[in-house]
Design an enzyme around this catalytic site. Structure first.
Site, PDB file in Angstrom:
ATOM      1  N   ASN A   1       0.882  -1.172   0.000  1.00  0.00           N
ATOM      2  CA  ASN A   1       0.000   0.000   0.000  1.00  0.00           C
ATOM      3  C   ASN A   1       0.918   1.220   0.000  1.00  0.00           C
ATOM      4  O   ASN A   1       1.496   1.555   1.024  1.00  0.00           O
ATOM      5  CB  ASN A   1      -0.893  -0.028   1.246  1.00  0.00           C
ATOM      6  CG  ASN A   1      -1.703   1.249   1.397  1.00  0.00           C
ATOM      7  OD1 ASN A   1      -1.738   2.087   0.485  1.00  0.00           O
ATOM      8  ND2 ASN A   1      -2.354   1.411   2.537  1.00  0.00           N
ATOM      9  N   TRP A   2       1.032   1.841  -1.169  1.00  0.00           N
ATOM     10  CA  TRP A   2       1.953   2.978  -1.277  1.00  0.00           C
ATOM     11  C   TRP A   2       1.468   4.205  -0.526  1.00  0.00           C
ATOM     12  O   TRP A   2       2.210   5.138  -0.313  1.00  0.00           O
ATOM     13  CB  TRP A   2       2.144   3.352  -2.755  1.00  0.00           C
ATOM     14  CG  TRP A   2       2.949   2.381  -3.558  1.00  0.00           C
ATOM     15  CD1 TRP A   2       3.405   1.143  -3.172  1.00  0.00           C
ATOM     16  CD2 TRP A   2       3.421   2.572  -4.904  1.00  0.00           C
ATOM     17  NE1 TRP A   2       4.108   0.548  -4.190  1.00  0.00           N
ATOM     18  CE2 TRP A   2       4.126   1.409  -5.264  1.00  0.00           C
ATOM     19  CE3 TRP A   2       3.290   3.597  -5.841  1.00  0.00           C
ATOM     20  CZ2 TRP A   2       4.729   1.268  -6.524  1.00  0.00           C
ATOM     21  CZ3 TRP A   2       3.870   3.452  -7.090  1.00  0.00           C
ATOM     22  CH2 TRP A   2       4.593   2.302  -7.422  1.00  0.00           C
ATOM     23  N   LYS A   3       0.178   4.217  -0.170  1.00  0.00           N
ATOM     24  CA  LYS A   3      -0.440   5.410   0.436  1.00  0.00           C
ATOM     25  C   LYS A   3      -0.201   6.608  -0.490  1.00  0.00           C
ATOM     26  O   LYS A   3      -0.124   6.415  -1.701  1.00  0.00           O
ATOM     27  CB  LYS A   3       0.092   5.619   1.856  1.00  0.00           C
ATOM     28  CG  LYS A   3      -0.057   4.329   2.687  1.00  0.00           C
ATOM     29  CD  LYS A   3       0.108   4.527   4.164  1.00  0.00           C
ATOM     30  CE  LYS A   3      -0.096   3.186   4.868  1.00  0.00           C
ATOM     31  NZ  LYS A   3      -0.036   3.283   6.330  1.00  0.00           N
TER      32      LYS A   3
ATOM     33  N   GLU B   1      -6.797   4.789   7.807  1.00  0.00           N
ATOM     34  CA  GLU B   1      -6.583   6.215   7.500  1.00  0.00           C
ATOM     35  C   GLU B   1      -7.823   6.802   6.823  1.00  0.00           C
ATOM     36  O   GLU B   1      -8.152   7.971   7.033  1.00  0.00           O
ATOM     37  CB  GLU B   1      -5.317   6.373   6.643  1.00  0.00           C
ATOM     38  CG  GLU B   1      -4.066   6.102   7.481  1.00  0.00           C
ATOM     39  CD  GLU B   1      -2.887   5.510   6.734  1.00  0.00           C
ATOM     40  OE1 GLU B   1      -2.867   5.542   5.492  1.00  0.00           O
ATOM     41  OE2 GLU B   1      -1.978   4.986   7.412  1.00  0.00           O
TER      42      GLU B   1
ATOM     43  N   GLU C   1      -5.282  -4.740  10.607  1.00  0.00           N
ATOM     44  CA  GLU C   1      -4.239  -3.737  10.819  1.00  0.00           C
ATOM     45  C   GLU C   1      -4.533  -2.985  12.117  1.00  0.00           C
ATOM     46  O   GLU C   1      -5.343  -2.050  12.121  1.00  0.00           O
ATOM     47  CB  GLU C   1      -4.219  -2.731   9.663  1.00  0.00           C
ATOM     48  CG  GLU C   1      -3.935  -3.345   8.316  1.00  0.00           C
ATOM     49  CD  GLU C   1      -3.337  -2.318   7.347  1.00  0.00           C
ATOM     50  OE1 GLU C   1      -2.285  -2.617   6.781  1.00  0.00           O
ATOM     51  OE2 GLU C   1      -3.905  -1.226   7.189  1.00  0.00           O
TER      52      GLU C   1
ATOM     53  N   SER D   1       3.561  -2.009  10.343  1.00  0.00           N
ATOM     54  CA  SER D   1       5.006  -2.068  10.585  1.00  0.00           C
ATOM     55  C   SER D   1       5.621  -3.429  10.259  1.00  0.00           C
ATOM     56  O   SER D   1       6.536  -3.890  10.946  1.00  0.00           O
ATOM     57  CB  SER D   1       5.337  -1.645  12.019  1.00  0.00           C
ATOM     58  OG  SER D   1       4.946  -0.297  12.243  1.00  0.00           O
TER      59      SER D   1
ATOM     60  N   GLY E   1       2.923  -1.100   4.240  1.00  0.00           N
ATOM     61  CA  GLY E   1       2.974   0.332   3.940  1.00  0.00           C
ATOM     62  C   GLY E   1       4.392   0.764   3.603  1.00  0.00           C
ATOM     63  O   GLY E   1       4.890   0.526   2.506  1.00  0.00           O
ATOM     64  N   GLY E   2       5.042   1.392   4.555  1.00  0.00           N
ATOM     65  CA  GLY E   2       6.360   1.987   4.328  1.00  0.00           C
ATOM     66  C   GLY E   2       7.360   1.066   3.630  1.00  0.00           C
ATOM     67  O   GLY E   2       8.074   1.493   2.716  1.00  0.00           O
TER      68      GLY E   2
HETATM   69  P1  13P Z   1       3.153   0.481   7.652  1.00  0.00           P
HETATM   70  O1  13P Z   1       3.641  -0.832   7.079  1.00  0.00           O
HETATM   71  O2  13P Z   1       3.883   1.660   7.123  1.00  0.00           O
HETATM   72  O3  13P Z   1       3.078   0.431   9.151  1.00  0.00           O
HETATM   73  O4  13P Z   1       1.658   0.663   7.130  1.00  0.00           O
HETATM   74  C1  13P Z   1       0.776  -0.387   7.252  1.00  0.00           C
HETATM   75  C2  13P Z   1      -0.439  -0.063   6.473  1.00  0.00           C
HETATM   76  O5  13P Z   1      -1.218   0.808   6.841  1.00  0.00           O
HETATM   77  C3  13P Z   1      -0.673  -0.802   5.226  1.00  0.00           C
HETATM   78  O6  13P Z   1      -1.951  -0.574   4.736  1.00  0.00           O
END
Ligand code: 13P
Length: 244
Positions: free
Chosen positions: A9-11, A97, A166, A208, A229-230
């Site tokens: 998920n690149w956000k 989010e 999550e 994470s 995510g990250g």
């Molecule tokens: P992180 O891996 O950056 O904690 O984000 C998780 C996330 O929200 C994936 O949708």
């Protein structure tokens, strides 16, 4: 057997040049072992780029949200049918989010999941408790309320869902649920899905996840992969997670 799936998920990250390098590195590094799938969910404007870069590869792509509406006067929204035109296999719905900053309620999330299913897109429905909810001891009640809304909307299509747990307190914080903590919630979700006929639904963990903790999380009985995510913004790290 349930398939294994890792989704990035690149956000709200990326840019044309950086995406090109990231997408080609991911595609080049992924040899798609049997029963395992890798996908990236990119911002809407980059769907065409993902489609061009990935269509001849074994990496799938998708969006991070979808409108609950089919078409019409909904300024700023993107429909499931539009996502289909760009080859999306997946659409994330109900990410924390979206729930936190954009007012996505359980009912809206359910309607978005339904809209995706209606066009053949697989919704990746996210559930998870906040830190305050965990401390109040209502984790199970929260995630069951969230999953029940999506399960009801899916109806007979339940087997076409993907669900991601999550915990909100683990997202982007560097604080991961321990494999045992995650497994407890996954087992609860698995039982609920199974009782509704969704025993084959892949259940992902997100929050994470990194290359150095992925294997321990993915070894849990009811964890079928991850929503990343990250760490999905670095090809090497993302591929290491996918291979874990
Ligand atoms: P992180 O891996 O950056 O904690 O984000 C998780 C996330 O929200 C994936 O949708």
């Amino acid at each position: 057997m349930r398939g294994k799936l890792v989704v990035g998920n690149w956000k709200m990250n990326g840019g044309l040049a950086a995406n090109a390098a990231l997408l080609s590195a991911i595609a080049a590094g992924w040899n798609a072992p049997t029963g395992r799938e890798l996908a990236v969910c990119v911002p809407y404007p980059y769907l065409a780029q993902a489609q061009a870069a990935l269509s001849e590869t074994r990496v799938a792509w998708g969006a991070q949200d979808v409108s609950e509406h089919e078409a019409g006067a909904y300024t700023g929204e993107v429909s499931a049918r539009m996502l289909v035109e760009f080859g999306c296999r997946y659409a994330i719905v109900g990410h924390s989010e979206r729930r936190q900053y954009f007012g996505d309620t359980d009912a809206i999330v359910a309607a978005k999941a339904r809209a995706a299913l209606a066009t053949g897109i697989t919704p990746i429905a996210c559930v998870g408790e906040t830190l305050a909810e965990r401390e109040q001891g209502v984790t199970e009640a929260v995630v069951l309320r969230q999953i029940d809304a999506v399960v009801a909307a899916a109806g007979a299509d339940i087997a076409r869902l993907v669900v991601a747990y999550e915990p909100v307190w683990a997202i982007g914080t560097g604080r991961t649920a321990s494999p045992a903590e995650a497994q407890v919630v996954h087992a609860t979700l698995r039982a609920r899905l199974t009782s509704a006929g969704g025993q084959s639904v892949p259940l992902l963990y997100g929050g994470s996840v990194k290359a150095d903790n992925a294997a321990a999380l993915f070894a849990m009985t009811d964890i079928d992969g991850g929503l990343i995510g990250g760490a999905s913004l670095k090809a090497g790290e993302f591929l290491a997670i996918a291979r874990a």
